[in-house]
Design an enzyme around this catalytic site. Structure first.
Site: not given
Ligand code: NAI
Length: 399
Positions: A123, A144, A156, A194
């Site tokens: 993000s 993104h 994006e 963002n």
């Molecule tokens: P989340 O916390 O829901 O899920 C992250 C997942 O990644 C977890 O299941 C975790 O077990 C896994 N994980 C963490 N480290 C890992 C690794 N080294 N190898 C493999 N798996 C790993 O997070 P979310 O919300 O899905 O965010 C993920 C990415 O997307 C972040 O970079 C965030 O900034 C971005 N993002 C999030 C948005 C949102 O609204 N939550 C919107 C747009 C982008």
């Protein structure tokens, strides 16, 4: 330039809020998808959630049962990162942390061939910085998506300093082929959305910290007076407070601790306590089957006006005049400075000064300010603020 054909395999790493959404999109558009997460349970949980979502789409006749089964069948869960070796595009959606993302992409370089496009759903983290540790940073790009990824149209596409044109264009065209609207952005902190959204969250958090209203009240105002789909606290709960907080931290540090982006201590406290929003069952709100939703505070009054006086031009709030007439009030129009008089109360549209300051500066006795609205005629909720000098009766009349 063409996007990737549906015969290309797509890898998704991180089966959290975003990863599962991206996997669903790619599978919907006919790709085989390989889904990896360091936590096997996260994959199971997310697939279950996705199935529930697809069931809803089937019941609303948005997709057929066969289509739903095909989408599910195209996604296979992987227990080893190496299983992603034959993917043409890998979208990373893991924790928002530079070092962790760098280390993952370094690993991927040793697993995949040179043609695999490596995309990050970050993000806010610089694509250039993530790519700095790679042998082939030209094939790293920001892709993104927004939450919920299958629904939100915008993607994006972010090029770092070393991202090649072909990488960015193939990724952009793939997103277009997946029914998305694409905006090409530079690798600046927070990119476009963002960065702009930081103020929305920061100001809302400050209001909550100052006890200007409860989360439910502030959300209700943003929805019902400003016509947003969700209020800031509902949105932060949907995004995940950990993710939202981490994005703010990155943008704050990237702009050399610019005060505008100062992270909120209240938000940090919630994150420290594991209160991450919907995904953990509690954030600003509580979630669960038997949980009652917090209600916004709504003022009530027993005063029923029969007439009002409108002095001068109400500007953007003009339609209040018609509304008053349509409600059967006797409206008298006079020259003046854009004020509404109801019994002893004087109402005015906010101009940024506090009601108390303006009451003193303009010598208005019972001043009650009302807020901007998207549509004064149709929106259902309005915020008002009395000057300290105003009487309780005047406030009641304004309400
Ligand atoms: P989340 O916390 O829901 O899920 C992250 C997942 O990644 C977890 O299941 C975790 O077990 C896994 N994980 C963490 N480290 C890992 C690794 N080294 N190898 C493999 N798996 C790993 O997070 P979310 O919300 O899905 O965010 C993920 C990415 O997307 C972040 O970079 C965030 O900034 C971005 N993002 C999030 C948005 C949102 O609204 N939550 C919107 C747009 C982008």
């Amino acid at each position: 330039m063409a996007g990737l054909a549906s015969t290309n395999i797509i890898g998704v790493i991180g089966a959290g809020t975003m990863g599962i959404g991206v996997a669903q999109i790619a599978a919907t558009y006919g790709h085989q998808v390989k889904l990896f997460d360091q936590n096997a349970e996260a994959i199971e949980r997310s697939l279950e959630q996705m199935k529930k979502g697809l069931d809803k789409l089937v019941s609303r006749e948005r997709i057929s049962t066969e289509e739903s089964c095909e989408i599910i069948d195209r996604i296979s869960s992987c227990s080893q990162l190496e299983e992603l070796c034959n993917c043409s595009l890998i979208v990373e959606a893991i924790v928002e942390n530079l070092e962790v993302k760098q280390s993952l992409f370094k690993q991927l370089e040793s697993i995949c061939n040179n043609k695999t496009i490596l995309a990050t759903n970050t993000s806010s983290i610089s694509i250039t910085a993530i790519g700095a540790v790679l042998k082939h940073p030209e094939r790293l790009v920001g892709m993104h998506f927004f939450n919920p990824a299958p629904i939100m149209k915008l993607v994006e596409i972010i090029s770092g300093k070393m991202t090649s044109i072909i990488t960015a264009e193939t990724t952009a065209d793939t997103a277009l082929a997946w029914g998305k609207k694409v905006v090409q952005a530079k690798s600046t902190p927070g990119f476009i959305v963002n960065r702009v959204a930081r103020s929305f969250y920061a100001e809302s958090l400050r209001l909550l910290e100052e006890s200007a209203g409860s989360a439910a009240s502030l959300d209700a105002i943003i929805r019902e007076a400003a016509s947003f789909r969700m209020g800031p606290f509902e949105l932060m709960d949907l995004i995940g407070l950990d993710v939202n907080y981490s994005v703010t931290q990155t943008v704050y540090e990237s702009f050399y601790q610019d005060k505008r982006f100062t992270p909120s201590t209240l938000q940090k406290e919630l994150v420290d306590g594991g209160l991450l929003g919907r995904k953990s069952g509690q954030g600003f709100y509580q979630y669960g089957d038997n949980v009652q939703r917090s209600e916004p505070d709504s003022a009530t009054s027993s005063f029923a006006p029969t007439s009002i006086v409108i002095e001068g031009d109400l500007g953007v709030a003009k339609s209040l005049l018609k509304l008053a007439v349509s409600q059967g009030l006797d409206v008298t129009e006079k020259r003046g400075e854009g004020l509404i008089k109801i019994a002893e109360a004087t109402l005015a549209l906010t101009d940024g000064r506090t009601a108390t300051k303006r009451a003193k500066e303009e010598g208005i006795e019972n001043l009650i300010l009302f807020d901007l609205m998207h549509d004064y005629k149709h929106n259902t909720r309005i915020a008002i603020a009395p000057a300290i000098q105003a009487s309780a009766a005047a406030l009641d009349q304004a309400i």
